[in-house]
Motif scaffolding. Sequence first.
Motif, PDB file in Angstrom:
ATOM      1  N   TRP A 140     -16.287 -12.424  -0.183  1.00 23.30           N
ATOM      2  CA  TRP A 140     -15.213 -12.029   0.728  1.00 23.30           C
ATOM      3  C   TRP A 140     -15.636 -12.359   2.156  1.00 23.30           C
ATOM      4  O   TRP A 140     -16.819 -12.313   2.510  1.00 23.30           O
ATOM      5  CB  TRP A 140     -14.892 -10.547   0.555  1.00 23.30           C
ATOM      6  CG  TRP A 140     -14.219 -10.310  -0.775  1.00 23.30           C
ATOM      7  CD1 TRP A 140     -14.734 -10.564  -2.013  1.00 23.30           C
ATOM      8  CD2 TRP A 140     -12.899  -9.822  -0.994  1.00 23.30           C
ATOM      9  NE1 TRP A 140     -13.819 -10.251  -2.986  1.00 23.30           N
ATOM     10  CE2 TRP A 140     -12.683  -9.791  -2.391  1.00 23.30           C
ATOM     11  CE3 TRP A 140     -11.885  -9.384  -0.149  1.00 23.30           C
ATOM     12  CZ2 TRP A 140     -11.492  -9.354  -2.955  1.00 23.30           C
ATOM     13  CZ3 TRP A 140     -10.702  -8.945  -0.708  1.00 23.30           C
ATOM     14  CH2 TRP A 140     -10.502  -8.938  -2.095  1.00 23.30           C
ATOM     15  N   THR A 171     -15.905 -10.684 -10.123  1.00 21.00           N
ATOM     16  CA  THR A 171     -15.470  -9.460 -10.818  1.00 21.00           C
ATOM     17  C   THR A 171     -16.140  -9.341 -12.185  1.00 21.00           C
ATOM     18  O   THR A 171     -16.540  -8.247 -12.594  1.00 21.00           O
ATOM     19  CB  THR A 171     -13.943  -9.429 -10.986  1.00 21.00           C
ATOM     20  OG1 THR A 171     -13.498 -10.678 -11.541  1.00 21.00           O
ATOM     21  CG2 THR A 171     -13.260  -9.230  -9.644  1.00 21.00           C
ATOM     22  N   THR A 221      -3.255 -10.016  -2.982  1.00 20.70           N
ATOM     23  CA  THR A 221      -3.441 -10.246  -1.555  1.00 20.70           C
ATOM     24  C   THR A 221      -3.730 -11.721  -1.279  1.00 20.70           C
ATOM     25  O   THR A 221      -4.329 -12.407  -2.108  1.00 20.70           O
ATOM     26  CB  THR A 221      -4.589  -9.381  -1.000  1.00 20.70           C
ATOM     27  OG1 THR A 221      -4.804  -9.690   0.379  1.00 20.70           O
ATOM     28  CG2 THR A 221      -5.876  -9.613  -1.768  1.00 20.70           C
ATOM     29  N   THR A 272      -6.657 -12.242  -5.618  1.00 19.04           N
ATOM     30  CA  THR A 272      -6.336 -12.987  -4.406  1.00 19.04           C
ATOM     31  C   THR A 272      -5.590 -14.272  -4.768  1.00 19.04           C
ATOM     32  O   THR A 272      -5.881 -14.902  -5.786  1.00 19.04           O
ATOM     33  CB  THR A 272      -7.617 -13.336  -3.616  1.00 19.04           C
ATOM     34  OG1 THR A 272      -8.522 -14.040  -4.467  1.00 19.04           O
ATOM     35  CG2 THR A 272      -8.286 -12.085  -3.099  1.00 19.04           C
ATOM     36  N   TYR A 299      -7.411  -5.853  -8.336  1.00 16.83           N
ATOM     37  CA  TYR A 299      -6.890  -6.675  -7.248  1.00 16.83           C
ATOM     38  C   TYR A 299      -7.126  -8.145  -7.583  1.00 16.83           C
ATOM     39  O   TYR A 299      -8.052  -8.500  -8.315  1.00 16.83           O
ATOM     40  CB  TYR A 299      -7.580  -6.333  -5.927  1.00 16.83           C
ATOM     41  CG  TYR A 299      -9.078  -6.473  -6.009  1.00 16.83           C
ATOM     42  CD1 TYR A 299      -9.695  -7.693  -5.746  1.00 16.83           C
ATOM     43  CD2 TYR A 299      -9.877  -5.393  -6.399  1.00 16.83           C
ATOM     44  CE1 TYR A 299     -11.054  -7.831  -5.871  1.00 16.83           C
ATOM     45  CE2 TYR A 299     -11.250  -5.531  -6.530  1.00 16.83           C
ATOM     46  CZ  TYR A 299     -11.826  -6.745  -6.259  1.00 16.83           C
ATOM     47  OH  TYR A 299     -13.180  -6.894  -6.398  1.00 16.83           O
ATOM     48  N   THR A 359      -8.898  -3.925   3.303  1.00 18.39           N
ATOM     49  CA  THR A 359      -7.603  -3.757   2.651  1.00 18.39           C
ATOM     50  C   THR A 359      -7.775  -3.330   1.200  1.00 18.39           C
ATOM     51  O   THR A 359      -7.097  -2.417   0.722  1.00 18.39           O
ATOM     52  CB  THR A 359      -6.797  -5.071   2.707  1.00 18.39           C
ATOM     53  OG1 THR A 359      -6.559  -5.413   4.064  1.00 18.39           O
ATOM     54  CG2 THR A 359      -5.472  -4.932   1.990  1.00 18.39           C
ATOM     55  N   ILE A 360      -8.689  -3.974   0.499  1.00 15.57           N
ATOM     56  CA  ILE A 360      -8.904  -3.642  -0.908  1.00 15.57           C
ATOM     57  C   ILE A 360      -9.461  -2.224  -1.060  1.00 15.57           C
ATOM     58  O   ILE A 360      -9.046  -1.475  -1.948  1.00 15.57           O
ATOM     59  CB  ILE A 360      -9.843  -4.670  -1.561  1.00 15.57           C
ATOM     60  CG1 ILE A 360      -9.141  -6.026  -1.641  1.00 15.57           C
ATOM     61  CG2 ILE A 360     -10.261  -4.218  -2.956  1.00 15.57           C
ATOM     62  CD1 ILE A 360      -7.802  -6.012  -2.337  1.00 15.57           C
ATOM     63  N   ASN A 361     -10.397  -1.839  -0.202  1.00 12.31           N
ATOM     64  CA  ASN A 361     -10.924  -0.472  -0.262  1.00 12.31           C
ATOM     65  C   ASN A 361      -9.821   0.555  -0.039  1.00 12.31           C
ATOM     66  O   ASN A 361      -9.785   1.609  -0.693  1.00 12.31           O
ATOM     67  CB  ASN A 361     -12.034  -0.287   0.773  1.00 12.31           C
ATOM     68  CG  ASN A 361     -13.359  -0.879   0.322  1.00 12.31           C
ATOM     69  OD1 ASN A 361     -13.606  -0.995  -0.872  1.00 12.31           O
ATOM     70  ND2 ASN A 361     -14.195  -1.266   1.260  1.00 12.31           N
ATOM     71  N   GLN A 398       0.825  -1.205   0.000  1.00 13.20           N
ATOM     72  CA  GLN A 398       0.000   0.000   0.000  1.00 13.20           C
ATOM     73  C   GLN A 398       0.864   1.262   0.000  1.00 13.20           C
ATOM     74  O   GLN A 398       0.558   2.240  -0.681  1.00 13.20           O
ATOM     75  CB  GLN A 398      -0.928   0.000   1.215  1.00 13.20           C
ATOM     76  CG  GLN A 398      -2.019  -1.058   1.158  1.00 13.20           C
ATOM     77  CD  GLN A 398      -3.057  -0.868   2.241  1.00 13.20           C
ATOM     78  OE1 GLN A 398      -3.603   0.223   2.416  1.00 13.20           O
ATOM     79  NE2 GLN A 398      -3.331  -1.919   2.996  1.00 13.20           N
ATOM     80  N   CYS A 404      -6.664   0.146  -0.778  1.00 15.27           N
ATOM     81  CA  CYS A 404      -5.847   0.163  -1.993  1.00 15.27           C
ATOM     82  C   CYS A 404      -6.531   0.933  -3.122  1.00 15.27           C
ATOM     83  O   CYS A 404      -5.876   1.666  -3.873  1.00 15.27           O
ATOM     84  CB  CYS A 404      -5.551  -1.269  -2.444  1.00 15.27           C
ATOM     85  SG  CYS A 404      -4.459  -2.185  -1.338  1.00 15.27           S
ATOM     86  N   CYS A 439      -5.149   1.984  -6.873  1.00 10.42           N
ATOM     87  CA  CYS A 439      -4.921   0.764  -7.642  1.00 10.42           C
ATOM     88  C   CYS A 439      -6.015   0.611  -8.699  1.00 10.42           C
ATOM     89  O   CYS A 439      -7.099   1.185  -8.591  1.00 10.42           O
ATOM     90  CB  CYS A 439      -4.865  -0.461  -6.736  1.00 10.42           C
ATOM     91  SG  CYS A 439      -6.469  -1.085  -6.186  1.00 10.42           S
TER      92      CYS A 439
END
Length: 447
Positions: A349, A325, A91, A112, A110, A98-100, A64, A102, A107
Amino acid sequence: MKILIVDDENISRNILLSKMTDMGTCVAVNNAKDALAELDKAKAENKPFDLITLDVSMPGMGGQELLEHIRKKENEDKIPKKDRVKIIMITARMNLGTINACIKRGCNGYLTKPISQVQLIQSLSQMGFEPATAEKNNEESMSHSACVAEIIKRFYSGKIILPVFPGIVKEIEELLTGKDPSVDDLAKIVGKDLVISSKLITIANSSLYKGLDDVTSLNGALVRLGLKRTLGVCSALATKNLFDSDDEALKSEMDKLWVHSFAVATLARRLAEEKEFDNLETIFLMGLVHDIGKMLLMKVFVDMYPDLPITDEDLQRAIHEIHTTFGGVLLKKMNFSKQIIKIAEFHHWDQFEENTDKELLVLSLADSLARELGFLFFLEKNENNDSELEEGDLTLETNDEFELDHDQVIRDLSGLSALKILELDPEKVFSIIEEIHPMIKETSRAF
């Protein structure tokens, strides 16, 4: 395409390197300091990187922090947004917070771990790249991942026809948001569609909505369901049409996926009702379309590769890896709200923060409860090569003697962050799913 891979773990870094070598010129480093040195070198040579894959957790300067540093430097250099390097965060944990964080730092996507080839193709295509894939002369010689990757490429190049929701749903929405909507006004709209009209009567008499006596007219069905719930039922009927197919094997899979989607929608609506949310029908619709990515991927696969089996486990795994996604992008193209798009993208998630949207928490919890009830989709092998239930296996759904294991369900619920943040009592949730299970079985067949 020039690619920089940044990951402190040798195995993860080498896996990414092997998957991306055919996509462009790759440089791999194991720390932020070396990454910055490569970026400076590329700038000096006037050969900037097009893409960076950046591990979130690294010793020293973490992912990050490095992301923020890169974006800050681009701002200082006044690089136009369209020319800035695309950055994918990698990740090991499905942590939405964490993604929010980033995304706020800039970014572009993302992934995983463990990362598959088809996930990479999906992510790169979404960002506008045209990643190379292995070309084969016939469909028998293509891997399932390669087939799905080809579908993704066609989707992003606009060569796939998108599903369309019937206009009746929009008409009902407009009526309900207008001044003084009435049952008679609603009947005029619904009455224009003979299939939906007859289905509404059947559904109004199902166990989920049934009163003391059977209704026999459209107006009687509308009175029983009410204005808002009629919108939800019509949305469900419209969604069910998207799951239809003339292909026998595909229809069987679509039916399973529909039952799972209906179960999630029904459970989510009931949980939202328990929490006294006021947007129950929106939450119901979210549940109905949360797996819409799987629906389109399977339909297009059968159209493009009619001689390959849709039930193949490797294929279903490849679809499962990207359906969230992909589904989010599909719903965006279909002009759904950002809130519903987020449901499709993040419902699998497992780690959420206190400020997570309540709708996402409810849908994530409902998805987990659907698994507890056996409304699943395929069997996947675990590390010991044992079968584990995944979305879509409906063996329990047709078992009238199915009984919930109270202690096991309570143990499973206790580990869900969505349940804790929503402050729902596990015992209360157990009583809800115990009550609603037979209603889901019967009512899903009425649509």
